[in-house]
Design a protein around this motif. Structure first.
Motif, PDB file in Angstrom:
ATOM      1  N   GLY A 102      29.790  28.598  50.723  1.00 33.79           N
ATOM      2  CA  GLY A 102      29.914  27.516  49.748  1.00 33.79           C
ATOM      3  C   GLY A 102      29.398  27.929  48.382  1.00 33.79           C
ATOM      4  N   CYS A 103      28.259  28.638  48.352  1.00 35.81           N
ATOM      5  CA  CYS A 103      27.693  29.112  47.084  1.00 35.81           C
ATOM      6  C   CYS A 103      28.644  30.097  46.409  1.00 35.81           C
ATOM      7  CB  CYS A 103      26.338  29.782  47.318  1.00 35.81           C
ATOM      8  SG  CYS A 103      25.047  28.666  47.889  1.00 35.81           S
ATOM      9  N   TYR A 104      29.185  31.009  47.210  1.00 36.28           N
ATOM     10  CA  TYR A 104      30.086  32.014  46.645  1.00 36.28           C
ATOM     11  C   TYR A 104      31.431  31.387  46.238  1.00 36.28           C
ATOM     12  CZ  TYR A 104      33.910  35.259  46.605  1.00 36.28           C
ATOM     13  OH  TYR A 104      35.055  35.913  46.237  1.00 36.28           O
ATOM     14  N   GLY A 105      32.030  30.630  47.169  1.00 32.88           N
ATOM     15  CA  GLY A 105      33.400  30.138  46.964  1.00 32.88           C
ATOM     16  C   GLY A 105      33.525  29.246  45.743  1.00 32.88           C
ATOM     17  N   SER A 106      32.618  28.291  45.598  1.00 29.02           N
ATOM     18  CA  SER A 106      32.732  27.359  44.476  1.00 29.02           C
ATOM     19  C   SER A 106      32.392  28.040  43.159  1.00 29.02           C
ATOM     20  CB  SER A 106      31.813  26.159  44.708  1.00 29.02           C
ATOM     21  OG  SER A 106      30.503  26.591  45.008  1.00 29.02           O
ATOM     22  N   SER A 132      27.595  23.540  41.901  1.00 28.68           N
ATOM     23  CA  SER A 132      28.168  23.932  43.188  1.00 28.68           C
ATOM     24  C   SER A 132      27.088  24.425  44.146  1.00 28.68           C
ATOM     25  CB  SER A 132      29.212  25.033  42.974  1.00 28.68           C
ATOM     26  OG  SER A 132      30.259  24.572  42.158  1.00 28.68           O
ATOM     27  N   ILE A 133      26.094  25.144  43.616  1.00 28.37           N
ATOM     28  CA  ILE A 133      24.999  25.640  44.452  1.00 28.37           C
ATOM     29  C   ILE A 133      24.203  24.458  45.025  1.00 28.37           C
ATOM     30  CG2 ILE A 133      22.842  26.938  44.469  1.00 28.37           C
ATOM     31  CD1 ILE A 133      25.217  28.726  44.206  1.00 28.37           C
ATOM     32  N   ILE A 134      23.875  23.489  44.163  1.00 27.00           N
ATOM     33  CA  ILE A 134      23.104  22.320  44.618  1.00 27.00           C
ATOM     34  C   ILE A 134      23.915  21.518  45.633  1.00 27.00           C
ATOM     35  CG2 ILE A 134      22.002  20.185  43.869  1.00 27.00           C
ATOM     36  CD1 ILE A 134      21.510  21.528  41.158  1.00 27.00           C
ATOM     37  N   SER A 135      25.209  21.373  45.365  1.00 24.35           N
ATOM     38  CA  SER A 135      26.082  20.649  46.301  1.00 24.35           C
ATOM     39  C   SER A 135      26.128  21.354  47.658  1.00 24.35           C
ATOM     40  CB  SER A 135      27.490  20.544  45.711  1.00 24.35           C
ATOM     41  OG  SER A 135      28.354  19.925  46.617  1.00 24.35           O
ATOM     42  N   SER A 136      26.198  22.691  47.640  1.00 25.79           N
ATOM     43  CA  SER A 136      26.210  23.455  48.899  1.00 25.79           C
ATOM     44  C   SER A 136      24.900  23.274  49.654  1.00 25.79           C
ATOM     45  CB  SER A 136      26.434  24.945  48.609  1.00 25.79           C
ATOM     46  OG  SER A 136      27.687  25.159  48.029  1.00 25.79           O
ATOM     47  N   PRO A 172      13.233  28.949  53.985  1.00 27.94           N
ATOM     48  CA  PRO A 172      13.502  28.908  52.531  1.00 27.94           C
ATOM     49  C   PRO A 172      13.764  30.291  51.937  1.00 27.94           C
ATOM     50  CG  PRO A 172      11.182  28.426  53.003  1.00 27.94           C
ATOM     51  CD  PRO A 172      11.901  28.393  54.304  1.00 27.94           C
ATOM     52  N   VAL A 173      13.129  31.332  52.507  1.00 29.48           N
ATOM     53  CA  VAL A 173      13.379  32.694  52.016  1.00 29.48           C
ATOM     54  C   VAL A 173      14.846  33.073  52.248  1.00 29.48           C
ATOM     55  CG1 VAL A 173      12.809  35.144  52.320  1.00 29.48           C
ATOM     56  CG2 VAL A 173      10.993  33.422  52.396  1.00 29.48           C
ATOM     57  N   SER A 174      15.345  32.779  53.449  1.00 26.48           N
ATOM     58  CA  SER A 174      16.737  33.097  53.781  1.00 26.48           C
ATOM     59  C   SER A 174      17.702  32.332  52.878  1.00 26.48           C
ATOM     60  CB  SER A 174      17.013  32.750  55.246  1.00 26.48           C
ATOM     61  OG  SER A 174      16.170  33.466  56.103  1.00 26.48           O
ATOM     62  N   LEU A 175      17.432  31.040  52.689  1.00 25.44           N
ATOM     63  CA  LEU A 175      18.324  30.227  51.858  1.00 25.44           C
ATOM     64  C   LEU A 175      18.307  30.715  50.413  1.00 25.44           C
ATOM     65  CD1 LEU A 175      17.573  26.629  53.220  1.00 25.44           C
ATOM     66  CD2 LEU A 175      19.511  28.106  53.738  1.00 25.44           C
ATOM     67  N   ILE A 181      22.494  35.678  46.272  1.00 24.23           N
ATOM     68  CA  ILE A 181      23.560  36.669  46.459  1.00 24.23           C
ATOM     69  C   ILE A 181      24.928  36.008  46.282  1.00 24.23           C
ATOM     70  CG2 ILE A 181      24.646  38.219  48.137  1.00 24.23           C
ATOM     71  CD1 ILE A 181      21.845  38.709  49.308  1.00 24.23           C
ATOM     72  N   GLY A 182      25.094  34.817  46.862  1.00 23.44           N
ATOM     73  CA  GLY A 182      26.370  34.106  46.729  1.00 23.44           C
ATOM     74  C   GLY A 182      26.663  33.748  45.281  1.00 23.44           C
ATOM     75  N   PHE A 183      25.646  33.290  44.563  1.00 24.48           N
ATOM     76  CA  PHE A 183      25.809  32.918  43.150  1.00 24.48           C
ATOM     77  C   PHE A 183      26.141  34.136  42.294  1.00 24.48           C
ATOM     78  CE2 PHE A 183      23.915  31.925  38.952  1.00 24.48           C
ATOM     79  CZ  PHE A 183      24.668  30.808  38.641  1.00 24.48           C
ATOM     80  N   GLY A 184      25.370  35.212  42.478  1.00 23.19           N
ATOM     81  CA  GLY A 184      25.609  36.415  41.691  1.00 23.19           C
ATOM     82  C   GLY A 184      26.980  37.014  41.972  1.00 23.19           C
ATOM     83  N   PHE A 185      27.312  37.127  43.254  1.00 18.88           N
ATOM     84  CA  PHE A 185      28.609  37.675  43.650  1.00 18.88           C
ATOM     85  C   PHE A 185      29.736  36.780  43.123  1.00 18.88           C
ATOM     86  CE2 PHE A 185      31.376  38.993  47.503  1.00 18.88           C
ATOM     87  CZ  PHE A 185      31.926  40.023  46.768  1.00 18.88           C
ATOM     88  N   GLY A 186      29.518  35.473  43.197  1.00 20.07           N
ATOM     89  CA  GLY A 186      30.557  34.526  42.782  1.00 20.07           C
ATOM     90  C   GLY A 186      30.853  34.584  41.295  1.00 20.07           C
ATOM     91  N   ILE A 187      29.814  34.652  40.455  1.00 21.07           N
ATOM     92  CA  ILE A 187      30.088  34.654  39.016  1.00 21.07           C
ATOM     93  C   ILE A 187      30.682  35.988  38.561  1.00 21.07           C
ATOM     94  CG2 ILE A 187      28.458  32.858  38.362  1.00 21.07           C
ATOM     95  CD1 ILE A 187      26.417  34.903  37.678  1.00 21.07           C
ATOM     96  N   ILE A 188      30.387  37.072  39.307  1.00 23.28           N
ATOM     97  CA  ILE A 188      31.057  38.350  38.997  1.00 23.28           C
ATOM     98  C   ILE A 188      32.555  38.224  39.256  1.00 23.28           C
ATOM     99  CG2 ILE A 188      31.319  40.747  39.760  1.00 23.28           C
ATOM    100  CD1 ILE A 188      28.324  40.820  40.278  1.00 23.28           C
ATOM    101  N   VAL A 189      32.891  37.695  40.443  1.00 20.68           N
ATOM    102  CA  VAL A 189      34.315  37.530  40.789  1.00 20.68           C
ATOM    103  C   VAL A 189      34.981  36.538  39.842  1.00 20.68           C
ATOM    104  CG1 VAL A 189      35.890  36.699  42.582  1.00 20.68           C
ATOM    105  CG2 VAL A 189      33.937  38.139  43.201  1.00 20.68           C
TER     106      VAL A 189
END
Length: 287
Positions: A102-106, A132-136, A172-175, A181-189
């Motif tokens: 969800g973090c990556y896709g949106s 999108s991150i908060i919504s996920s 919380p560490v995992s989340l 990672i999802g946010f960083g990867f997503g904005i690159i794409v």
């Protein structure tokens, strides 16, 4: 006369180009925090708008996904779950993966999805992916609450004895790592696909491969030692295993592997912010 017109002009907001590629302009984002929360509400409410079952899909989708994994990978393929009840094992894996996805896709579609709005009105563009991150995270909370209910039921009815303790701090560490990672990867794409649409098609295959390279549907401890060395390159492995350890007391990870994932997160975020700021200046000419 020109001087007179100039003196009468008073602007409420002057938009100037960014000079620093690493500038997040958090002060401006805070100024638009009302818009951020409105967009979070829109993301959440709009997800299942005009559906018959509405928000119940937050529960139905992971239930069907979990049952499918139980049948295919648990019953037919007979993959190990490290002694964890199958429903809990697969449901927990789906919850953490859906959160990352969800973090990556949106985030990855932010420029293209909202190009029409971006072209009409100005506001900090990072508002959209942040919403999108908060919504996920909200969706994860809903699905995780269902998981906890089932978890309690299996403990009471089936007598499952979980290994819980200080390891819960890894949740919380995992989340945090998954979201970063999802946010960083997503904005690159998102930045690259404004110009090169082929990447959208390629990313569908990449995400499928990435899911199978992450121990969502199998136990990482049961993976062959040689294969495990290659899978460990995936920065999602450590936070996924830490998440399982927090919930069940099983998992194969270390502080070093979590640090490796953290390094990936920082690198992706830095590259993503640079590309995002660079693309933001002229993306309306290419979208």
């Amino acid at each position: 006369m020109g001087t007179q017109v100039s003196e009468e002009e008073k602007w409420d907001l002057v938009i100037e180009p960014k000079h620093n590629w690493f500038d997040l302009n958090l002060k401006e984002i805070w100024k638009y925090r009302d818009l951020l929360w409105l967009w979070v509400r829109r993301e959440y409410v709009g997800a299942y708008k005009q559906t018959i079952l509405g928000p119940f899909w937050h529960f139905i989708s992971p239930i069907f996904g979990t049952l499918t994994y139980m049948l295919v990978f648990g019953k037919i393929a007979n993959l190990s779950t490290d002694g964890v009840p199958m429903f809990l094992f697969y449901n927990a894996g789906l919850a953490i993966w859906n959160f990352f996805n969800g973090c990556y896709g949106s985030t990855s579609s932010a420029f293209q999805r909202y190009a029409g709005i971006f072209g009409k009105v100005y506001f900090p563009r990072l508002i959209m992916p942040m919403a999108s991150i908060i919504s996920s995270l909200i969706k994860f909370g809903i699905q995780f609450s269902f998981f906890l209910v089932v978890y309690a039921y299996i403990i009471v009815v089936q007598g499952y004895e979980p290994s819980l303790g200080w390891g819960l701090l890894y949740i919380p560490v995992s989340l945090f790592l998954m979201a970063g990672i999802g946010f960083g990867f997503g904005i690159i794409v998102s930045a690259i696909t404004t110009k090169y649409r082929d990447l959208n098609l390629l990313m569908g295959f990449v995400m499928t491969l990435l899911m199978y390279a992450t121990p969502i549907i199998y136990s990482f401890t049961s993976v062959d030692h040689e294969l495990k060395k290659y899978l460990a390159v995936n920065p999602l492995v450590a936070p996924t295993e830490a998440f399982k350890f927090a919930l069940f007391g099983v998992g194969d990870f270390s502080i070093l592997s979590l640090t490796y994932s953290f390094s990936w997160m920082i690198g992706l975020l830095l590259i993503g912010i640079v590309l995002f700021n660079k693309t933001e200046k002229n993306f309306m000419d290419t979208v």
